[in-house]
Design an enzyme around this catalytic site. Structure first.
Site, PDB file in Angstrom:
ATOM      1  N   HIS A 118       0.872  -1.182   0.000  1.00  0.00           N
ATOM      2  CA  HIS A 118       0.000   0.000   0.000  1.00  0.00           C
ATOM      3  C   HIS A 118       0.910   1.234   0.000  1.00  0.00           C
ATOM      4  O   HIS A 118       2.016   1.190   0.542  1.00  0.00           O
ATOM      5  CB  HIS A 118      -0.817  -0.064   1.298  1.00  0.00           C
ATOM      6  CG  HIS A 118      -1.896   0.958   1.417  1.00  0.00           C
ATOM      7  ND1 HIS A 118      -1.649   2.265   1.772  1.00  0.00           N
ATOM      8  CD2 HIS A 118      -3.242   0.866   1.260  1.00  0.00           C
ATOM      9  CE1 HIS A 118      -2.784   2.929   1.830  1.00  0.00           C
ATOM     10  NE2 HIS A 118      -3.766   2.118   1.516  1.00  0.00           N
ATOM     11  N   ASP A 195       3.430  -4.316   8.226  1.00  0.00           N
ATOM     12  CA  ASP A 195       2.218  -3.527   8.060  1.00  0.00           C
ATOM     13  C   ASP A 195       1.049  -4.503   8.228  1.00  0.00           C
ATOM     14  O   ASP A 195       0.746  -5.285   7.327  1.00  0.00           O
ATOM     15  CB  ASP A 195       2.228  -2.891   6.662  1.00  0.00           C
ATOM     16  CG  ASP A 195       0.896  -2.231   6.323  1.00  0.00           C
ATOM     17  OD1 ASP A 195      -0.036  -2.291   7.148  1.00  0.00           O
ATOM     18  OD2 ASP A 195       0.790  -1.670   5.218  1.00  0.00           O
ATOM     19  N   GLN A 198      -4.190  -4.917   7.227  1.00  0.00           N
ATOM     20  CA  GLN A 198      -5.237  -5.833   6.743  1.00  0.00           C
ATOM     21  C   GLN A 198      -5.282  -7.128   7.541  1.00  0.00           C
ATOM     22  O   GLN A 198      -6.146  -7.962   7.309  1.00  0.00           O
ATOM     23  CB  GLN A 198      -5.008  -6.168   5.262  1.00  0.00           C
ATOM     24  CG  GLN A 198      -5.243  -5.008   4.322  1.00  0.00           C
ATOM     25  CD  GLN A 198      -6.683  -4.490   4.367  1.00  0.00           C
ATOM     26  OE1 GLN A 198      -7.606  -5.189   4.783  1.00  0.00           O
ATOM     27  NE2 GLN A 198      -6.860  -3.245   3.965  1.00  0.00           N
ATOM     28  N   LYS A 221     -10.048  -0.585  10.730  1.00  0.00           N
ATOM     29  CA  LYS A 221     -10.212  -1.764   9.858  1.00  0.00           C
ATOM     30  C   LYS A 221     -10.482  -3.010  10.684  1.00  0.00           C
ATOM     31  O   LYS A 221     -10.581  -4.111  10.141  1.00  0.00           O
ATOM     32  CB  LYS A 221      -8.956  -1.964   9.009  1.00  0.00           C
ATOM     33  CG  LYS A 221      -8.722  -0.859   7.979  1.00  0.00           C
ATOM     34  CD  LYS A 221      -7.498  -1.178   7.152  1.00  0.00           C
ATOM     35  CE  LYS A 221      -6.971   0.014   6.391  1.00  0.00           C
ATOM     36  NZ  LYS A 221      -7.783   0.420   5.251  1.00  0.00           N
ATOM     37  N   CYS A 361      -4.676   2.445  -3.633  1.00  0.00           N
ATOM     38  CA  CYS A 361      -3.409   2.969  -3.083  1.00  0.00           C
ATOM     39  C   CYS A 361      -2.265   1.988  -3.319  1.00  0.00           C
ATOM     40  O   CYS A 361      -1.392   1.808  -2.453  1.00  0.00           O
ATOM     41  CB  CYS A 361      -3.526   3.294  -1.589  1.00  0.00           C
ATOM     42  SG  CYS A 361      -4.789   4.491  -1.226  1.00  0.00           S
TER      43      CYS A 361
END
Ligand SMILES: Cc1ncc(COP(=O)(O)O)c(C=O)c1O
Length: 405
Positions: A118, A195, A198, A221, A361
């Site tokens: 991303h 990261d 998600q 999220k 993104c």
């Protein structure tokens, strides 16, 4: 699972018109448990954090710090001090770039990211590498469409200072072998940032088992409030970080030309913190644990498999990413040949199916795929098979309406 959580999500009753919300990788809907924890904070415990001496202020501070401890526990962080509240995953990654990498990178050093990242885990590294004369390297995708870590020569070489990778791709749903990468990097003293934006809602996060140096995600999220995220920074890396944003709450002694800072985590949380956000964030962790992150992950994976089966029966539909079942998190990206993704999403929207369309993104990935964007369906606890049927019906309708024109 939907039946089990039906009562928890007001949007299922209160959103205008029937809604199939399949944009969960962008942001999830919020359960009452989170909305109420958040609103309780403003109703009964609204006072400055770390600043007041009266009982209400002490309560606000205690709630904020309890939220930090809860989230540390949620991700398996051994010390609550290793959890820094930020505004989002984006903010967390920028904090590592500006507070750690800016001091650590030397000209000629390398930072590696994957082709899947991303922009939030790409641009901070591009910027800081340029600033420091370091080199940003990309782990390319292999034949199977996954990042080929073995083909990235010198990934674990002497010049590598940091590997920054997503746990789950927000476009293809690919789950990266972060633990394996972190293990190999650790043996060579290379820092690893995960990261987990998600992953947080659907994969059990255990920073101890991952053995990573940094891990970032947002609350919104994972059924939590917008505007708050966290950065886990392992104690040795925390000690290497210099404050990036300075101001109230992070300072010990202010002199006219020199100042000293309080210890972490407050050192990296300048300004008045978002106490209600933190409390809502912790309530989201409670919510996930009550259902079971493992069960949730299995639920969204099964929905993604079902969506792939159903979409692949529609002619002109091309699905991106792993084709085998059970290989992706709850995210499916696709296109209808001859149609712009925005048009497909618009027709679906008119049918009450909320999809995301665009580059998500991830322009470096789109360039690699040779497309400008995709349509993306992403799943959550409140989705079920009927949403997949509605998705496929909407795509068929878009095809019928727009391809015959
Ligand atoms: C993989 C990934 N990383 C980072 C982000 C940025 O998250 P936020 O916008 O909450 O900062 C996103 C958001 O979509 C994402 O999917």
């Amino acid at each position: 699972m939907r039946r089990q959580v039906q009562e928890d999500f007001p949007f299922l009753r209160e959103a205008a018109g029937p809604l199939r919300y399949l944009d969960n990788a962008a942001t999830t809907q919020k359960p009452l448990q989170v909305i109420e924890a958040f609103s309780r904070c403003y109703r009964a415990a609204c006072a400055p954090v770390h600043r007041g001496l009266y009982p209400l202020a002490a309560r606000a501070t205690a709630d904020y710090e309890a939220a930090r401890r809860r989230l540390a526990q949620f991700i398996g962080a051994p010390r609550a001090e290793e959890v820094i509240f930020t505004r989002s995953a984006t903010d967390s990654i920028n904090l590592v770039a500006c507070a750690w990498a800016r001091r650590q990178l030397r000209p000629g050093d390398r930072v590696w990211v994957t082709r899947l990242e991303h922009h939030s885990n790409f641009l901070p590294w591009q910027k800081i590498c340029r600033e420091r004369g370091a080199e940003l390297r990309i782990i390319e995708l292999g034949r199977d469409g996954r990042p080929d870590f073995d083909a990235a020569s010198e990934l674990y070489g002497a010049r590598t200072r940091l590997i920054a990778i997503s746990q789950v791709s927000n476009v293809l749903g690919i789950v990266n072998p972060v633990q394996q990468v972190a293990g190999r990097a650790r043996a060579r003293g290379i820092a690893v940032l995960v990261d987990a934006a998600q992953a947080a809602a659907h994969e059990r996060i255990d920073v101890g088992a991952l053995d990573c140096d940094f891990l970032a995600f947002s609350a919104h999220k994972m059924y939590g409030p917008s505007g708050i995220g966290l950065l886990y920074a392992a104690a040795p890396r925390l000690a290497e970080m210099e404050p990036f944003i300075v101001g109230g709450g992070m300072v010990d002694e202010v002199g006219e030309s020199e100042s000293t800072w309080v210890p972490a985590p407050a050192r990296f949380e300048a300004g008045s913190p978002d106490a209600a956000g933190a409390v809502g964030f912790a309530a989201a962790a409670d919510y996930l644990d009550a259902i079971g992150v493992g069960a949730l992950g299995a639920h969204v994976r099964a929905l993604a498999d079902r969506a792939m089966r159903c979409l692949s029966e529609i002619s002109e539909v091309e699905i991106y990413g792993p084709s085998q079942e059970g290989q992706r998190a709850g995210i499916v990206s696709f296109n209808v040949k001859g149609l712009h993704p925005h048009d497909v999403a618009q027709v679906a929207g008119e049918e009450g199916v909320a999809l995301r369309a665009g580059h998500h993104c991830c322009q470096p990935l789109m360039k690699h795929l040779g497309i400008s964007g995709t349509v993306r369906a992403s799943f959550a606890v409140y989705n079920d098979e009927s949403d997949i049927e509605a998705l496929c019906a909407a795509v068929r309708r878009a095809r019928r309406l727009l391809l015959s024109e």
